[in-house]
Design a protein around this motif. Structure first.
Motif, PDB file in Angstrom:
ATOM      1  N   TRP A 209     -19.083 -56.454 -24.482  1.00  0.00           N
ATOM      2  CA  TRP A 209     -18.948 -57.825 -24.430  1.00  0.00           C
ATOM      3  C   TRP A 209     -19.978 -58.708 -25.462  1.00  0.00           C
ATOM      4  N   ASP A 210     -19.546 -59.657 -25.932  1.00  0.00           N
ATOM      5  CA  ASP A 210     -20.233 -60.541 -27.192  1.00  0.00           C
ATOM      6  C   ASP A 210     -20.119 -61.922 -26.676  1.00  0.00           C
ATOM      7  N   VAL A 211     -20.669 -62.981 -27.380  1.00  0.00           N
ATOM      8  CA  VAL A 211     -20.446 -64.144 -26.945  1.00  0.00           C
ATOM      9  C   VAL A 211     -18.959 -64.515 -27.181  1.00  0.00           C
ATOM     10  N   GLU A 212     -18.289 -64.261 -28.359  1.00  0.00           N
ATOM     11  CA  GLU A 212     -16.934 -64.685 -28.424  1.00  0.00           C
ATOM     12  C   GLU A 212     -15.882 -63.903 -27.268  1.00  0.00           C
ATOM     13  N   ARG A 213     -16.395 -63.086 -26.814  1.00  0.00           N
ATOM     14  CA  ARG A 213     -15.382 -62.287 -25.612  1.00  0.00           C
ATOM     15  C   ARG A 213     -15.893 -63.106 -24.421  1.00  0.00           C
ATOM     16  N   VAL A 214     -17.229 -63.674 -24.199  1.00  0.00           N
ATOM     17  CA  VAL A 214     -17.370 -64.303 -23.007  1.00  0.00           C
ATOM     18  C   VAL A 214     -16.747 -65.614 -23.326  1.00  0.00           C
ATOM     19  N   LEU A 215     -16.618 -66.270 -24.150  1.00  0.00           N
ATOM     20  CA  LEU A 215     -16.014 -67.815 -24.515  1.00  0.00           C
ATOM     21  C   LEU A 215     -14.419 -67.347 -24.070  1.00  0.00           C
ATOM     22  N   ALA A 216     -13.876 -66.288 -24.644  1.00  0.00           N
ATOM     23  CA  ALA A 216     -12.558 -66.140 -24.271  1.00  0.00           C
ATOM     24  C   ALA A 216     -12.311 -66.010 -22.793  1.00  0.00           C
ATOM     25  N   MET A 217     -12.947 -65.235 -22.215  1.00  0.00           N
ATOM     26  CA  MET A 217     -12.829 -65.264 -20.589  1.00  0.00           C
ATOM     27  C   MET A 217     -13.159 -66.669 -20.042  1.00  0.00           C
ATOM     28  N   GLU A 218     -14.134 -67.355 -20.631  1.00  0.00           N
ATOM     29  CA  GLU A 218     -13.979 -68.829 -20.024  1.00  0.00           C
ATOM     30  C   GLU A 218     -12.913 -69.759 -20.365  1.00  0.00           C
ATOM     31  N   ARG A 219     -12.061 -69.451 -21.493  1.00  0.00           N
ATOM     32  CA  ARG A 219     -11.134 -70.219 -21.912  1.00  0.00           C
ATOM     33  C   ARG A 219      -9.861 -69.609 -20.700  1.00  0.00           C
ATOM     34  N   MET A 220      -9.953 -68.452 -20.508  1.00  0.00           N
ATOM     35  CA  MET A 220      -8.992 -67.913 -19.622  1.00  0.00           C
ATOM     36  C   MET A 220      -9.028 -68.363 -18.142  1.00  0.00           C
ATOM     37  N   ASN A 221     -10.439 -68.434 -17.846  1.00  0.00           N
ATOM     38  CA  ASN A 221     -10.425 -69.198 -16.404  1.00  0.00           C
ATOM     39  C   ASN A 221      -9.832 -70.734 -16.391  1.00  0.00           C
ATOM     40  N   GLU A 222     -10.400 -71.170 -17.376  1.00  0.00           N
ATOM     41  CA  GLU A 222      -9.898 -72.772 -17.411  1.00  0.00           C
ATOM     42  C   GLU A 222      -8.304 -72.894 -17.470  1.00  0.00           C
ATOM     43  N   ALA A 223      -7.727 -72.071 -18.211  1.00  0.00           N
ATOM     44  CA  ALA A 223      -6.470 -72.070 -18.168  1.00  0.00           C
ATOM     45  C   ALA A 223      -5.726 -71.349 -17.056  1.00  0.00           C
ATOM     46  N   ALA A 224      -6.435 -70.764 -16.211  1.00  0.00           N
ATOM     47  CA  ALA A 224      -5.752 -70.261 -15.117  1.00  0.00           C
ATOM     48  C   ALA A 224      -6.103 -71.137 -13.862  1.00  0.00           C
ATOM     49  N   ASP A 225      -6.558 -72.223 -14.118  1.00  0.00           N
ATOM     50  CA  ASP A 225      -7.067 -73.084 -13.099  1.00  0.00           C
ATOM     51  C   ASP A 225      -7.939 -72.680 -12.122  1.00  0.00           C
ATOM     52  N   THR A 226      -8.844 -71.858 -12.553  1.00  0.00           N
ATOM     53  CA  THR A 226      -9.973 -71.377 -11.788  1.00  0.00           C
ATOM     54  C   THR A 226     -11.326 -72.125 -12.048  1.00  0.00           C
ATOM     55  N   LEU A 227     -11.986 -72.147 -10.788  1.00  0.00           N
ATOM     56  CA  LEU A 227     -13.364 -72.853 -10.957  1.00  0.00           C
ATOM     57  C   LEU A 227     -14.284 -71.623 -10.610  1.00  0.00           C
ATOM     58  N   MET A 228     -15.233 -71.423 -11.580  1.00  0.00           N
ATOM     59  CA  MET A 228     -16.252 -70.542 -11.332  1.00  0.00           C
ATOM     60  C   MET A 228     -17.269 -70.893 -10.885  1.00  0.00           C
ATOM     61  N   TYR A 229     -18.281 -70.330  -9.947  1.00  0.00           N
ATOM     62  CA  TYR A 229     -19.466 -70.475  -9.484  1.00  0.00           C
ATOM     63  C   TYR A 229     -20.183 -69.208  -9.792  1.00  0.00           C
ATOM     64  N   ALA A 230     -21.176 -69.665 -10.621  1.00  0.00           N
ATOM     65  CA  ALA A 230     -21.950 -68.404 -11.088  1.00  0.00           C
ATOM     66  C   ALA A 230     -23.438 -68.526 -11.078  1.00  0.00           C
ATOM     67  N   THR A 231     -24.231 -67.563 -10.838  1.00  0.00           N
ATOM     68  CA  THR A 231     -25.660 -67.623 -10.784  1.00  0.00           C
ATOM     69  C   THR A 231     -26.170 -66.498 -11.419  1.00  0.00           C
ATOM     70  N   ILE A 232     -27.430 -66.631 -12.166  1.00  0.00           N
ATOM     71  CA  ILE A 232     -27.805 -65.643 -12.882  1.00  0.00           C
ATOM     72  C   ILE A 232     -29.494 -65.342 -12.501  1.00  0.00           C
ATOM     73  N   ALA A 233     -30.024 -64.230 -12.360  1.00  0.00           N
ATOM     74  CA  ALA A 233     -31.306 -64.278 -11.867  1.00  0.00           C
ATOM     75  C   ALA A 233     -32.014 -63.760 -13.364  1.00  0.00           C
ATOM     76  N   ARG A 234     -33.551 -64.291 -13.668  1.00  0.00           N
ATOM     77  CA  ARG A 234     -34.115 -64.217 -14.938  1.00  0.00           C
ATOM     78  C   ARG A 234     -35.607 -63.860 -14.680  1.00  0.00           C
ATOM     79  N   HIS A 235     -35.945 -62.791 -15.166  1.00  0.00           N
ATOM     80  CA  HIS A 235     -37.375 -62.375 -15.039  1.00  0.00           C
ATOM     81  C   HIS A 235     -38.353 -63.369 -15.683  1.00  0.00           C
ATOM     82  N   ALA A 236     -39.076 -63.990 -14.806  1.00  0.00           N
ATOM     83  CA  ALA A 236     -39.965 -65.275 -14.929  1.00  0.00           C
ATOM     84  C   ALA A 236     -40.995 -64.826 -16.172  1.00  0.00           C
ATOM     85  N   ALA A 237     -41.480 -63.499 -16.012  1.00  0.00           N
ATOM     86  CA  ALA A 237     -42.693 -63.272 -17.079  1.00  0.00           C
ATOM     87  C   ALA A 237     -42.182 -62.984 -18.488  1.00  0.00           C
TER      88      ALA A 237
END
Length: 334
Positions: A209-237
């Motif tokens: 996966w790279d940025v372009e593939r992630v963007l393609a996934m985002e476009r697919m979800n939008e076209a599929a009328d799907t709303l995504m709820y997402a959360t990421i964890a980040r190492h603070a240090a």
């Protein structure tokens, strides 16, 4: 009787195919299934490195069955994946499914593929059809569901506090809909972490996966009328992305179900209960905005004991078992 190609622009044919698809799922009682927007988007080439071939079986002027075949060109280019192969309940036992499979096999071979894959519940007509046509199970998955109507909010809140105590040193970021542009590189790193998921005996390799593939996934979800709820964890240090979880909710024609998609914690950050924290935090946020969602559905490899333990602590319960089927294309069809 004939098998004809389906183009995404042929809306009437797509809708007739979907009617067969929905009728089959209702007849076989397979549980929640995609709404028409997500079904229809499956006929389009969403990725630059993938082709989709879709065909329907027409009998008496009406669609009696059909299939959609994914043909990756980059990762797993040796494989063809049956996204669906379905026959109308009233048209079964007439050779239509076998004819469609033979046709799909020919398409896969014409594209140089050596493995054909598909999936079905472990019990029922799909499994019997797969075995009769020479497929073997490469991965056992278990589908679980969380009934939010019966879930104990106090119990879920206590689990979250427990996870937060173990996850000191990590922060959470969330979004609804498409991911912010600044997070796309992190999201690509995190989704690549899904390559650690158990794949059993399937003849597959990891996906890059790279940025372009992630963007393609985002476009697919939008076209599929799907709303995504997402959360990421980040190492603070260090600022490194550490984990990710997402839920998918139909925007229109809601049916009370949401779908748990990926949940991943990268190897250097495991042991801090981030998987549990991410799923609970994302679930709580989704429930604030989607009070009509009553059930969450998720799949796990039967061997994925760690993620199964997290799901069961949250209250997910087994609905059924599924098989990921595969067949070498030099093997007889049965």
């Amino acid at each position: 009787m004939t098998i004809v190609a389906v183009e995404p622009s042929e809306r009437a044919v797509v809708e007739e195919f979907y009617a067969v698809f929905a009728a089959a799922h209702e007849h076989d009682r397979t549980g929640p299934y995609p709404r028409i927007a997500r079904f229809a988007i499956g006929f389009e080439d969403q990725w630059d490195d993938e082709t989709v071939a879709a065909h329907v079986f027409v009998r008496g002027g009406a669609v009696a069955g059909g299939y959609a075949l994914r043909l990756p060109h980059k990762d797993n280019s040796h494989m063809a994946m049956l996204r669906t192969l379905v026959v109308a309940p009233g048209a079964r036992r007439a050779g239509i499914g076998s004819a469609l499979l033979e046709h799909a096999t020919g398409v896969a071979r014409a594209h140089g593929r050596r493995v054909l894959r598909g999936e079905s519940p472990a019990q029922g007509p799909g499994a019997a059809f797969a075995r009769a046509h020479g497929f073997s199970s490469g991965l056992v998955e278990v589908r679980r569901a969380l009934d939010l109507r019966a879930a104990d909010p106090g119990r879920l809140a206590e689990l979250r506090r427990e996870a937060e105590r173990h996850a000191a040193g990590y922060t959470l970021e969330r979004w609804r809909g498409s991911a912010p542009e600044r997070l796309l590189p992190d999201l690509a790193v995190l989704i690549n972490g899904m390559n650690d998921a158990p794949m059993g005996d399937l003849d597959v390799t990891g996906e890059h996966w790279d940025v372009e593939r992630v963007l393609a996934m985002e476009r697919m979800n939008e076209a599929a009328d799907t709303l995504m709820y997402a959360t990421i964890a980040r190492h603070a240090a260090t600022g490194e992305p550490a984990g990710y979880s997402a839920l998918a909710v139909p925007r229109s024609r809601p049916d009370g179900w949401a779908r748990q998609t990926d949940t991943v914690v990268l190897r250097p950050h495991r042991g801090h209960r981030l998987g549990l924290l991410l799923k609970l935090a994302n679930l709580a946020w989704m429930r604030e905005h989607e009070p009509d969602v009553e059930h969450i559905v998720t799949w796990n490899a039967a061997s994925n004991s760690h993620m199964i333990a997290i799901n069961e602590r949250m209250g997910f319960r087994v609905r059924d078992e599924w098989h990921q089927w595969q067949r070498p294309l030099d093997a007889p069809a049965g």
